[in-house]
Design a protein around this motif. Structure first.
Motif, PDB file in Angstrom:
ATOM      1  N   GLY A 439       2.954  24.558  13.351  1.00  8.98           N
ATOM      2  CA  GLY A 439       4.317  24.354  13.808  1.00  8.98           C
ATOM      3  C   GLY A 439       4.702  22.903  13.643  1.00  8.98           C
ATOM      4  O   GLY A 439       4.133  22.184  12.810  1.00  8.98           O
ATOM      5  N   PRO A 440       5.678  22.426  14.403  1.00  8.71           N
ATOM      6  CA  PRO A 440       6.124  21.033  14.281  1.00  8.71           C
ATOM      7  C   PRO A 440       4.971  20.041  14.418  1.00  8.71           C
ATOM      8  O   PRO A 440       4.154  20.137  15.344  1.00  8.71           O
ATOM      9  N   THR A 441       4.903  19.105  13.477  1.00  8.68           N
ATOM     10  CA  THR A 441       3.789  18.162  13.430  1.00  8.68           C
ATOM     11  C   THR A 441       4.304  16.768  13.101  1.00  8.68           C
ATOM     12  O   THR A 441       5.068  16.591  12.144  1.00  8.68           O
ATOM     13  N   ALA A 442       3.894  15.774  13.888  1.00  7.01           N
ATOM     14  CA  ALA A 442       4.234  14.377  13.615  1.00  7.01           C
ATOM     15  C   ALA A 442       3.034  13.706  12.956  1.00  7.01           C
ATOM     16  O   ALA A 442       1.885  13.895  13.401  1.00  7.01           O
ATOM     17  N   LEU A 443       3.291  12.917  11.910  1.00  9.56           N
ATOM     18  CA  LEU A 443       2.213  12.238  11.210  1.00  9.56           C
ATOM     19  C   LEU A 443       1.879  10.926  11.918  1.00  9.56           C
ATOM     20  O   LEU A 443       2.778  10.205  12.368  1.00  9.56           O
ATOM     21  N   LYS A 444       0.595  10.652  12.024  1.00  9.33           N
ATOM     22  CA  LYS A 444       0.142   9.402  12.623  1.00  9.33           C
ATOM     23  C   LYS A 444       0.336   8.259  11.631  1.00  9.33           C
ATOM     24  O   LYS A 444       0.598   8.466  10.454  1.00  9.33           O
ATOM     25  N   ARG A 445       0.177   7.043  12.119  1.00 10.12           N
ATOM     26  CA  ARG A 445       0.328   5.893  11.232  1.00 10.12           C
ATOM     27  C   ARG A 445      -0.832   5.804  10.238  1.00 10.12           C
ATOM     28  O   ARG A 445      -0.682   5.276   9.138  1.00 10.12           O
ATOM     29  N   GLY A 446      -1.975   6.352  10.596  1.00 10.99           N
ATOM     30  CA  GLY A 446      -3.111   6.418   9.692  1.00 10.99           C
ATOM     31  C   GLY A 446      -3.292   7.830   9.170  1.00 10.99           C
ATOM     32  O   GLY A 446      -2.330   8.502   8.805  1.00 10.99           O
ATOM     33  N   LEU A 554      -3.431  14.718   6.018  1.00  9.68           N
ATOM     34  CA  LEU A 554      -2.418  13.925   5.336  1.00  9.68           C
ATOM     35  C   LEU A 554      -2.770  12.458   5.508  1.00  9.68           C
ATOM     36  O   LEU A 554      -2.908  11.977   6.643  1.00  9.68           O
ATOM     37  N   GLU A 555      -2.934  11.755   4.385  1.00 11.84           N
ATOM     38  CA  GLU A 555      -3.451  10.393   4.418  1.00 11.84           C
ATOM     39  C   GLU A 555      -2.541   9.458   3.626  1.00 11.84           C
ATOM     40  O   GLU A 555      -2.248   9.714   2.456  1.00 11.84           O
ATOM     41  N   PRO A 556      -2.086   8.341   4.222  1.00  5.91           N
ATOM     42  CA  PRO A 556      -1.196   7.432   3.518  1.00  5.91           C
ATOM     43  C   PRO A 556      -1.893   6.735   2.356  1.00  5.91           C
ATOM     44  O   PRO A 556      -3.091   6.447   2.415  1.00  5.91           O
ATOM     45  N   GLN A 570      -0.717  -0.001   7.191  1.00  9.19           N
ATOM     46  CA  GLN A 570      -0.026  -1.187   7.689  1.00  9.19           C
ATOM     47  C   GLN A 570       1.399  -1.295   7.155  1.00  9.19           C
ATOM     48  O   GLN A 570       2.237  -1.976   7.740  1.00  9.19           O
ATOM     49  N   ARG A 571       1.668  -0.628   6.040  1.00  4.92           N
ATOM     50  CA  ARG A 571       3.020  -0.659   5.468  1.00  4.92           C
ATOM     51  C   ARG A 571       4.014   0.156   6.281  1.00  4.92           C
ATOM     52  O   ARG A 571       5.216  -0.061   6.216  1.00  4.92           O
ATOM     53  N   ILE A 572       3.511   1.136   7.012  1.00  2.00           N
ATOM     54  CA  ILE A 572       4.380   2.101   7.658  1.00  2.00           C
ATOM     55  C   ILE A 572       5.018   1.503   8.899  1.00  2.00           C
ATOM     56  O   ILE A 572       4.330   1.025   9.806  1.00  2.00           O
ATOM     57  N   SER A 573       6.316   1.541   8.957  1.00  3.79           N
ATOM     58  CA  SER A 573       7.035   1.029  10.117  1.00  3.79           C
ATOM     59  C   SER A 573       6.784   1.920  11.332  1.00  3.79           C
ATOM     60  O   SER A 573       6.638   3.143  11.210  1.00  3.79           O
ATOM     61  N   ARG A 575       8.913   2.696  13.243  1.00  2.75           N
ATOM     62  CA  ARG A 575      10.138   3.507  13.373  1.00  2.75           C
ATOM     63  C   ARG A 575      10.183   4.646  12.357  1.00  2.75           C
ATOM     64  O   ARG A 575      11.168   5.394  12.312  1.00  2.75           O
ATOM     65  N   ALA A 576       9.150   4.778  11.522  1.00  2.87           N
ATOM     66  CA  ALA A 576       9.193   5.774  10.451  1.00  2.87           C
ATOM     67  C   ALA A 576       9.309   7.208  10.987  1.00  2.87           C
ATOM     68  O   ALA A 576      10.134   7.993  10.547  1.00  2.87           O
ATOM     69  N   ASN A 577       8.442   7.576  11.919  1.00  2.00           N
ATOM     70  CA  ASN A 577       8.478   8.895  12.548  1.00  2.00           C
ATOM     71  C   ASN A 577       8.501  10.018  11.507  1.00  2.00           C
ATOM     72  O   ASN A 577       9.370  10.894  11.516  1.00  2.00           O
ATOM     73  N   VAL A 578       7.535  10.017  10.602  1.00  2.00           N
ATOM     74  CA  VAL A 578       7.432  11.072   9.583  1.00  2.00           C
ATOM     75  C   VAL A 578       6.916  12.335  10.250  1.00  2.00           C
ATOM     76  O   VAL A 578       5.933  12.309  10.998  1.00  2.00           O
ATOM     77  N   ARG A 579       7.556  13.459   9.990  1.00  2.00           N
ATOM     78  CA  ARG A 579       7.142  14.714  10.610  1.00  2.00           C
ATOM     79  C   ARG A 579       7.597  15.883   9.741  1.00  2.00           C
ATOM     80  O   ARG A 579       8.406  15.726   8.841  1.00  2.00           O
TER      81      ARG A 579
END
Length: 588
Positions: A439-446, A554-556, A570-573, A575-579
């Motif tokens: 279901g709904p999933t938020a991606l971590k910064r790592g 999922l890996e940046p 480290q590039r990811i803001s 405020r990105a809130n990718v989901r």
């Protein structure tokens, strides 16, 4: 296949005017469309100025002699050289002893003739950028430099319509009538300014690129064809062909595009028109290459019908390469943003490779893989021809490379050749079975690891429909729905399936290139896939992991070699809130 070295020389005819002679020293493996074989048209005209001379099978010119191709009365005034440039590509193979003369009205014929010992193929092969001769590279640089010089010509002039900025704006631009000018504030946009349409030609042609629709591959094929004609005119070289960047074979930025200067034919050190600084620095420096996941064609080549292939190839390697070349991923740098992309010379070399990959996928089964959507084939797009005139072309008339009179040198990334008896089933339009995963999933910064909810028994049923490591007709797709963000993450995401022991199988890469496109509907043209839907062929990955697949990972990634997950993270803001809203497996 291979062809001998083409020689281009200028000799003086009896009138003292130059006649151009093209000679090829080896026999081509096959004839191109419009070849002097059998009955029918000798010339497939590229423009209205070309007289379409018909030659019967009994015409003695097929075994030797001269065939004249005249300018039509409807055409604009041309020199013989102009007419030859516009009309010769449809000739294909010219038999030994045959001379083809292009007669302008008025003017002196320009003659193209074959070598006395072997048939000639008139410069129709688009080469790898790494195989360019010194003369071919000099011609490419000359053409690009001239197009950039035309940037200063008056709006509305033929030369401005052939300028570098005009063609970049045809693809897309920041400004009124296209994309929001706020995009100019992103990193790597130096040298660009807001643009606006100022006349009817610009209204007809600017900001017409097709992204996210079923016309992605067809429109870009047409766009490259006419760009090549303009480039030939700018270089003064009718033999000039767009080279392709075969990054699956060599993912390093080609030296021809990263050298800031070069020594010209006069021995002078001059600025290289193929170089711009608005790329990832390590790519321009030659110290890093595009990562394997970015250039992989495996997901696209697994598709067996046009629409899924069109979508998959637009994702990777197309969009992934765009993002990885940008100074800090999408939407930065010229290549990282749709409205800026056409300003980078590597854009055309990249898209020529996408067209090549499309062509080698088609060759597996042209009768079942060419698009058949009637509305798509009937669509007419506006372009600019080699003389700087506005032209209208129908998709159906420019669908294949045979129609357009060119072919590609061999390269990597193409599908594995099947046996003669192999027939792949077309992918089903609707899934046979759908298995919800997440279901709904938020991606971590790592790295984000999400346990799958599918029971082992369900995965066993899915795998039972697949055999031979993913070569059977039944395909399994992983679909991620509703992928979005609040602020562009400026990274790619590599997507894996993983088992309980940590073994991974790569599905592909998520990129955010299309999110910078100024509009997606394009006058109602059908979307290739729902917006914010990302699809991966998961057949081979699931077969590799069996029932042990327990998580989606999922890996940046920066998209270039030598990068680390930590550095990309480290590039990811914050405020990105990718989901994303959901993920599922489909059996088709």
């Amino acid at each position: 296949m291979s062809f001998g070295k083409r020689m281009r020389s200028s000799i003086l005819g009896g009138s003292g005017l130059p006649i151009l002679v093209f000679v090829t020293l080896a026999t081509p493996a096959y004839a191109q469309s419009g070849a002097l074989q059998g009955s029918g048209s000798l010339v497939q005209p590229d423009f209205s100025e070309c007289g379409n001379t018909s030659v019967a099978a009994s015409d003695p010119a097929r075994g030797g002699g001269t065939v004249a191709v005249g300018q039509t009365t409807a055409g604009a005034a041309n020199t013989a050289n102009d007419l030859g440039t516009k009309c010769h590509t449809g000739l294909g193979v010219v038999p030994s002893g045959v001379t083809v003369a292009f007669q302008s009205q008025p003017g002196t014929p320009q003659t193209l003739e074959s070598d006395s010992a072997a048939p000639a193929l008139l410069a129709s092969e688009r080469p790898s950028v790494l195989s360019l001769t010194a003369a071919q590279l000099a011609s490419l640089r000359r053409g690009v430099a001239q197009m950039k010089a035309w940037n200063s010509e008056p709006h509305g002039s033929a030369n401005f319509r052939r300028s570098w900025i005009y063609w970049a704006n045809m693809h897309s631009y920041f400004g009124t009538g296209c994309a929001a000018v706020s995009g100019l504030s992103a990193a790597g946009m130096s040298g660009l300014t807001a643009q606006s349409k100022s006349n009817a030609d610009e209204q007809a042609t600017w900001c017409t690129c097709q992204h996210g629709t079923i016309q992605f591959l067809t429109w870009h094929r047409m766009y490259l064809y006419y760009f090549e004609k303009v480039l030939q005119a700018a270089a003064g070289d009718a033999n000039l062909r767009l080279p392709f960047w075969d990054y699956e074979s060599n993912a390093q930025m080609p030296a021809a595009y990263r050298d800031q200067t070069y020594v010209n034919s006069m021995g002078q050190t001059v600025a290289n028109p193929l170089y711009i600084p608005n790329r990832q620095p390590q790519l321009n420096a030659g110290t890093s290459s595009l990562s394997a996941s970015v250039v992989s064609t495996s997901n696209a080549m697994a598709q067996t019908s046009y629409s899924p292939f069109n979508s998959a190839l637009e994702g990777t390697p197309h969009g992934a390469v765009h993002c990885a070349v940008g100074v800090a991923n999408c939407p930065t740098g010229y290549m990282g943003a749709v409205p800026a992309a056409g300003n980078d010379p590597i854009f055309y070399t990249h898209h020529t490779n996408i067209d090549r990959l499309y062509e080698c996928w088609l060759r597996v089964s042209p009768t079942t893989r060419l698009p058949t959507n009637a509305a798509q084939l009937a669509t007419i797009f506006n372009f600019i021809d080699g003389s700087g005139a506005l032209v209208q072309s129908k998709v159906a008339d420019m669908l294949t490379v045979a129609q357009l009179g060119y072919h590609y040198a061999a390269g990597g990334g193409c599908p594995v050749t099947r046996s003669a008896g192999f027939t792949a089933a077309l992918e089903r339009e609707t899934p046979v079975r759908t298995i919800p995963l997440l279901g709904p999933t938020a991606l971590k910064r790592g790295t984000t690891v999400v346990p799958l909810t599918t029971a082992p028994q369900t995965r066993s049923l899915l795998l039972g429909a697949v055999s031979d490591g993913g070569s059977a007709a039944t395909r399994l797709r992983l679909v991620i729905d509703g992928l979005t963000y609040d602020e562009a993450p400026q990274v790619l995401y590599e997507v894996y399936l993983q088992d309980s022991a940590g073994k991974r199988a790569l599905l592909g890469v998520i990129n955010f290139f299309n999110q910078s496109a100024p509009h997606m509907e394009h006058d109602g043209m059908a979307m290739a896939a729902p917006a914010n839907e990302t699809v991966f062929d998961a057949t081979a990955a699931l077969a590799a992991l069996g029932t042990g697949a327990t998580a989606l990972v999922l890996e940046p990634s920066s998209g270039v070699s030598g990068g680390t997950v930590a550095a990309a993270s480290q590039r990811i803001s914050a405020r990105a809130n990718v989901r994303f809203s959901a993920a599922r497996i489909e059996e088709r």
